[in-house]
Design an enzyme around this catalytic site. Structure first.
Site, mmCIF file in Angstrom:
data_model
loop_
_atom_site.group_PDB
_atom_site.id
_atom_site.type_symbol
_atom_site.label_atom_id
_atom_site.label_comp_id
_atom_site.label_asym_id
_atom_site.label_seq_id
_atom_site.Cartn_x
_atom_site.Cartn_y
_atom_site.Cartn_z
ATOM 1 N N HIS A 92 -9.611 4.461 -1.779
ATOM 2 C CA HIS A 92 -9.963 5.011 -3.094
ATOM 3 C C HIS A 92 -11.251 5.851 -3.032
ATOM 4 O O HIS A 92 -11.272 7.025 -3.400
ATOM 5 C CB HIS A 92 -10.242 3.881 -4.097
ATOM 6 C CG HIS A 92 -9.117 2.932 -4.345
ATOM 7 N ND1 HIS A 92 -7.978 3.296 -5.012
ATOM 8 C CD2 HIS A 92 -8.978 1.607 -4.066
ATOM 9 C CE1 HIS A 92 -7.182 2.228 -5.135
ATOM 10 N NE2 HIS A 92 -7.768 1.206 -4.566
HETATM 11 O O1 RIB Z 1 -9.846 0.604 -8.364
HETATM 12 C C1 RIB Z 1 -10.478 0.884 -7.165
HETATM 13 C C2 RIB Z 1 -11.989 0.924 -7.358
HETATM 14 O O2 RIB Z 1 -12.465 -0.354 -7.760
HETATM 15 C C3 RIB Z 1 -12.757 1.260 -6.098
HETATM 16 O O3 RIB Z 1 -13.890 2.005 -6.430
HETATM 17 C C4 RIB Z 1 -13.141 -0.095 -5.578
HETATM 18 O O4 RIB Z 1 -14.258 -0.029 -4.717
HETATM 19 C C5 RIB Z 1 -13.419 -0.841 -6.839
HETATM 20 O O5 RIB Z 1 -14.725 -0.579 -7.287
#
Ligand code: RIB
Ligand code: CA
Length: 315
Positions: free
Chosen positions: A242
């Site tokens: 992500h």
């Molecule tokens: O949904 C994914 C996000 O949530 C990413 O930034 C992960 O590190 C958590 O913070």
């Protein structure tokens, strides 16, 4: 080529850790500093994890501590299953030598933006609490921010904390509302695209043993792969990158296709709190406020990511 000055706002976090390494191995980004937020752990852990990962990276950057809880609601820790008890999969983190700066996260962001008007890109990979705090306290900086690239939200796909909400928005919806409605130029890098860029067991196994972050990343990402793939045998597991993708898009906007949409944040719904509600109607009268990433060149991103962090094979 002129570098892009960025501030990373993070809740380090396993994928945040990879994003820090990706940003600090970039010759296009100039990371002015990293601000920390609660999220994948409490603020003490996310700040300590940030300092530790910076220490393992090829560059030194200052780290500023930010919010320890959401703007108005109570903090509900939900990330332990994916990021472990200390935010880095339980990896035994050494005590970092570098200390956190005295200036607060919000004051650092304000000062940097005022010193570099219309140049700074904020890359947010955490709850948007720090950035909302900045915009609420110093609305005069809104027009001086070049862009905010946000890892958060789910436009056309399900959420990951609830059926409709993504963790960074769900974790502080009021903050997300403030930021989304601020008028600042925003790119939303949501689950629509981040789930298209996975790290895999084979990629992890190919990490060069010579990089200083080898052991921490092996242990932490192994935890992350297990968390994303309950019951799946090691060797066949994948998990989304992500936060590194948000850094990638801040560095090179051509990595994705974006479309402008009116997007609002649901604050009240019993089942839908934290949802990014996108108005996709052809005849809507609502003005577009967000550039939503709808497609990503995942292959190119993964190639760059692997090269820079020294994984020998791709997912
Ligand atoms: O949904 C994914 C996000 O949530 C990413 O930034 C992960 O590190 C958590 O913070
Ligand atoms: Ca994160």
């Amino acid at each position: 080529m002129k570098s892009i000055p960025v501030i990373l706002d993070m809740d380090t976090g396993i994928d945040d850790a990879l994003a820090i390494l990706y940003a600090l191995t970039s010759d296009k980004l100039r990371v002015l500093g990293i601000t920390t937020c609660f999220g994948n752990g409490n603020i003490v852990n996310t700040t300590r994890n940030t300092l530790a990962i910076v220490e393992l990276s090829p560059k030194t950057v200052p780290v500023y501590q930010g919010a320890s809880h959401p703007l108005v609601s109570a903090w509900e820790p939900t990330a332990e299953a994916f990021h472990g008890p200390n935010g880095l999969g339980g990896t035994r983190i050494f005590r970092p030598l570098q200390q956190v700066e005295r200036l607060s996260a919000v004051d650092f962001m304000r000062r940097s933006i005022e010193d570099n008007p219309r140049e700074i890109v904020l890359v947010a990979t955490a709850r948007l609490t720090n950035i909302a705090g900045l915009l609420l306290a110093h609305s005069e900086v809104i027009s001086l921010i070049k862009r905010i690239v946000i890892m958060g939200g789910a436009a056309f796909v399900p959420g990951n904390v609830t059926p409709v909400a993504e963790a960074n928005i769900w974790g502080d919806p009021e903050a997300a509302w403030v930021v989304f409605q601020s008028g600042a130029p925003i790119t939303m890098v949501g689950l629509d695209v981040t789930t298209k860029v996975p790290i895999s067991d084979s990629m992890l196994a190919s990490l060069s043993p010579h990089v200083p972050y080898h052991d921490v990343i092996q242990e932490a990402v192994n935890f992350y792969l297990a968390a994303y793939n309950p019951g799946v045998q090691p060797g066949k597991r994948t998990a989304p990158l992500h936060d590194p993708l948000a850094v990638g898009i801040a560095e090179d906007a051509q990595l994705c296709v974006t479309r402008p949409y009116p997007v609002d944040i649901e604050l009240r719904g019993q089942l839908t709190r934290g949802m990014t509600v996108l108005d996709g109607r052809k005849r809507t009268t609502a003005a577009s406020n967000i550039d939503v990433a709808v497609k990503v060149d995942g292959e190119r991103f993964l190639r760059q990511f692997a090269q820079r962090l020294q994984f020998e094979i791709l997912s």
